[in-house]
Scaffold this motif. Sequence first.
Motif, mmCIF file in Angstrom:
data_model
loop_
_atom_site.group_PDB
_atom_site.id
_atom_site.type_symbol
_atom_site.label_atom_id
_atom_site.label_comp_id
_atom_site.label_asym_id
_atom_site.label_seq_id
_atom_site.Cartn_x
_atom_site.Cartn_y
_atom_site.Cartn_z
ATOM 1 N N GLY A 138 0.678 -1.306 0.039
ATOM 2 C CA GLY A 138 -0.124 -0.048 -0.228
ATOM 3 C C GLY A 138 0.834 1.278 0.141
ATOM 4 N N GLY B 12 -1.363 4.918 -3.655
ATOM 5 C CA GLY B 12 -2.027 3.765 -2.821
ATOM 6 C C GLY B 12 -1.789 2.465 -3.296
ATOM 7 N N TRP B 13 -2.594 1.335 -2.910
ATOM 8 C CA TRP B 13 -2.051 0.169 -3.306
ATOM 9 C C TRP B 13 -1.955 -0.062 -4.716
ATOM 10 N N PRO C 36 -7.321 -4.083 0.111
ATOM 11 C CA PRO C 36 -6.335 -3.071 0.222
ATOM 12 C C PRO C 36 -6.282 -2.082 1.439
#
Lengths: 232, 232
Positions: free
Chosen positions: A81, A87-88, B47
């Motif tokens: 992440g 982000g991820w 996530p």
Amino acid sequence: MSHAKPDLTVDIVLLTLIEGRLHVALSPRESEPAKGKWALVGGTIHPNVDSDSTEAALRVVREKLDIAPRHMEQVFTEANGHRTPSGWSASIVHLALHDPKSLTETVERHAMQLFDAEDGGAHLPKGLAFDHKLLINKVVQLLTVKANYSTIVGHFLAEPFTLAEFQSAYEAVLDVVINPANFRQKILKRDTDLLEPMDMVHSFGRPARGYRLIRHLEYFDRVLVEGTRAAA
Amino acid sequence: MSHAKPDLTVDIVLLTLIEGRLHVALSPRESEPAKGKWALVGGTIHPNVDSDSTEAALRVVREKLDIAPRHMEQVFTEANGHRTPSGWSASIVHLALHDPKSLTETVERHAMQLFDAEDGGAHLPKGLAFDHKLLINKVVQLLTVKANYSTIVGHFLAEPFTLAEFQSAYEAVLDVVINPANFRQKILKRDTDLLEPMDMVHSFGRPARGYRLIRHLEYFDRVLVEGTRAAA
DNA sequence: ACAATAGTGTCTGTTAGACAGTATTCA
DNA sequence: TGAATACTGTCTAACAGACACTATTGT
């Protein structure tokens, strides 16, 4: 499950051997994020174009450099992440090898550069995109281990190559000094052949037998190298 | 780029050693697609929950079986457009090892089963979900190669284990017969220790020294095994 | 002829693998 | 005491590694 799915990309650590040192091909990013920073060859998987991740990696290399590397294999997947600002994300990382002459020409034609990838990335440009420095280090480490048990370093060489060239590739990647007479015996006097003889190669002195790899990617039952760690 | 992103999942090939044969833990799928078919332990990455793919794999094993495997590592990623009915998907495949006593109990508590995973999947139930038979075969093959160069098979054993047990693990995974006297010397008379002595283990006959692994995941400079291919 | 590189033969120390024999426990 | 398993010592053939030597080209 309303969360956005992670991005799925391929990155290719494309290596060659220049003056006895591993070099990685990098290109400046043309768009955000990380615009302008040096980055690995890579891109997003296109589900309607790529039949599998290997095809995706080959497509990305082809689009970026217009070549098919002499060797490519998937090595690991970096997925977490915090590796990109958005982000991820997951990157299926590939190791690719190519010979220095062809790769140098190709890289120059495409506004890219080759950087020394040894010493834990100490000679790479500062501020590589994302976690690419980490990816390069992990791949170089894997290559070093694998070189001990396989003929993978032969993929740095254009065929036909001489035994001396083959030996130099091992010496460079493993950072050792090998006795040529023993190397010759170990490689050629095996039950199952690793090399196939081809035409002679002429340079200075006595011409040498040329060879090409057969039996790629096979694991030996012993380390291939004799040798004394190279002097600093 | 309006295409749907591929699904990103983790699958765990959780193996143990029963009566000298590799067994894999499978569970019947509880929902579509492939409802009712036997499948690997696995699941989608979350996530907002999983910080990285290793955490995701550990979470999935914990949720399904309530254990932390004695060993787990990422081995490869299977990513293509034809492995599931719903189109493109990627699975980060993990190899996990656990000792037979603990795993057998755990599996029974969770409506799962252990199946013989050798011989290219010939003893697995018919109609495994998705490409899971392929994934199992690839992982078993990787484990076999790795066993030659490492102490990874030690993770099949509960500590402390005896040298005889350690040897049996090699014999089972590599399908060879090893001379106990030579195995003992090779393992114990090394420059850098692989095992740490612990308490004695009593069963029949003379009690044996117990050991546990130190230095996990390290590559030897030679194959560890002497030995004559096991008789059929 | 000489420089340069390719390739061969042989010696030696190390070690993998074979095997005989001793040690320690339980019944 | 005997059965069962743990552990040790030693021999031998194979081979990694060292090194001296010969072979074949270009200048």
